[in-house]
Design an enzyme around this catalytic site. Structure first.
Site, mmCIF file in Angstrom:
data_model
loop_
_atom_site.group_PDB
_atom_site.id
_atom_site.type_symbol
_atom_site.label_atom_id
_atom_site.label_comp_id
_atom_site.label_asym_id
_atom_site.label_seq_id
_atom_site.Cartn_x
_atom_site.Cartn_y
_atom_site.Cartn_z
ATOM 1 N N SER A 88 -2.791 -1.498 -7.868
ATOM 2 C CA SER A 88 -3.367 -0.395 -6.927
ATOM 3 C C SER A 88 -1.858 0.358 -6.764
ATOM 4 C CB SER A 88 -3.601 -1.023 -5.871
ATOM 5 O OG SER A 88 -2.754 -1.674 -4.942
ATOM 6 N N SER A 90 -0.578 0.764 -3.722
ATOM 7 C CA SER A 90 -0.207 0.549 -2.220
ATOM 8 C C SER A 90 1.252 0.662 -2.124
ATOM 9 C CB SER A 90 -0.856 -0.853 -1.582
ATOM 10 O OG SER A 90 -0.209 -1.876 -2.393
ATOM 11 N N LYS A 145 3.348 -6.522 -1.253
ATOM 12 C CA LYS A 145 3.737 -5.865 -0.282
ATOM 13 C C LYS A 145 5.359 -5.875 0.250
ATOM 14 C CE LYS A 145 -0.564 -4.783 0.460
ATOM 15 N NZ LYS A 145 -1.274 -3.396 -0.135
ATOM 16 N N SER A 231 -2.447 1.784 2.057
ATOM 17 C CA SER A 231 -2.137 0.187 1.752
ATOM 18 C C SER A 231 -2.863 -0.626 2.546
ATOM 19 C CB SER A 231 -0.606 -0.123 2.189
ATOM 20 O OG SER A 231 -0.491 -1.371 2.023
#
Length: 284
Positions: A88, A90, A145, A231
């Site tokens: 993704s 994010s 992250k 995100s």
């Protein structure tokens, strides 16, 4: 249905290792005995007969062949480096969709595969690290992250999209602008701890988030994506099964490792779109 690849790998290594051991203690001695018996009875042993007597059972042969390869893969993947692909956006602009990354599995401690029990302490995550972890609400899913909050930190994210850590506003410098999903997006250079990196903020978002504040419990971490308005991270996770003070936090036991390099990019894996290496480099 998600596949628990580490568990399957451990099972495969165990089965192949068992077959190799079974041959060592049972089948191989029987083959040697049969060959010795035949050579004692035959005046001139036939080579084809010797080969037939010395032939391993098919299952044993495959098990012995695969065991060292699978064992090496298990050790490398469990204790040293594991590859992942970014699914993704994010972490844009740091990581793009389709980036293939390498994750250091021992940076935050040596853990046993499958059970993920830490057996050797190495170091703790630092603010600013890009970390892969198992999603608290579904440990079968891996997330990536940036570490924003450490145990004991007070994190605040305001309605004007500014980050505060322990009462100190995190410095950011505008470095550019690009098209966004609802207009334009601005790129900022942000510094978390000793790490300087880029973040992305949408300028035309229709939703204004209220000021929110979190205190990071002991043994947990607060995570955010560099693509701040796109995100799914610690700011938004909800899970009624998790105590209120732990919602949004990543426990130490869920840590997979530290992402440290991009080694290939393949945004759309089709034959018409080949992988490229223009983004190869260390992750900051």
């Amino acid at each position: 249905m998600s596949i628990n690849f580490p568990l399957l790998l451990v099972i495969a290594v165990a089965v192949c290792g068992f077959l190799a051991l079974l041959d060592l203690v049972f089948f191989a001695p029987r083959r040697r005995a049969a060959i010795a018996n035949y050579q004692g009875r035959a005046g001139e042993p036939d080579q084809s007969t010797l080969d037939a007597l010395n032939k391993e059972p098919v299952l044993i042969e495959y098990g012995k062949s695969f065991f060292p390869v699978l064992a090496i893969v298990l050790v490398l993947r469990s204790f040293l480096v594991e590859p992942f692909q970014i699914p993704s956006g994010s972490m844009i602009p740091t990581l793009e969709v389709g980036d293939f990354i390498l994750v250091n599995k021992f940076a935050y401690g040596i853990r046993l595969p499958v059970v993920d029990t830490k057996i050797i302490e190495v170091s703790d995550p630092k603010r600013g690290d890009v970390m892969v972890f198992r999603y608290p609400s579904d440990p079968n899913i891996n997330y990536i992250k940036r570490v924003v909050g450490l145990p004991g930190d007070v994190i605040r994210y305001s309605s004007d999209k500014r980050l505060t850590v322990n009462g100190e506003l995190v410095a950011e410098t505008l470095v550019g602008e690009e098209p966004g999903s609802l207009g334009s997006a601005k790129l900022y250079k942000e510094r978390l701890g000793d790490v300087e990196h880029l973040i992305r903020k949408e300028m035309g978002r229709y939703r204004v988030e209220p000021d929110r504040e979190w205190t990071v419990p002991a043994g947990h971490y607060f995570m955010m994506g560099d693509n701040r308005d796109n995100s799914n991270d610690s700011r938004y996770w909800q899970d009624a099964a998790i105590p209120a003070n732990l919602v949004g936090m990543v426990p130490d036991r869920n840590i997979v490792g530290k992402a440290f390099a991009v080694w290939m990019s393949w945004p759309d894996p089709k034959f018409s779109n080949l992988p490229h290496f223009s983004r190869v480099g260390l992750i900051h």
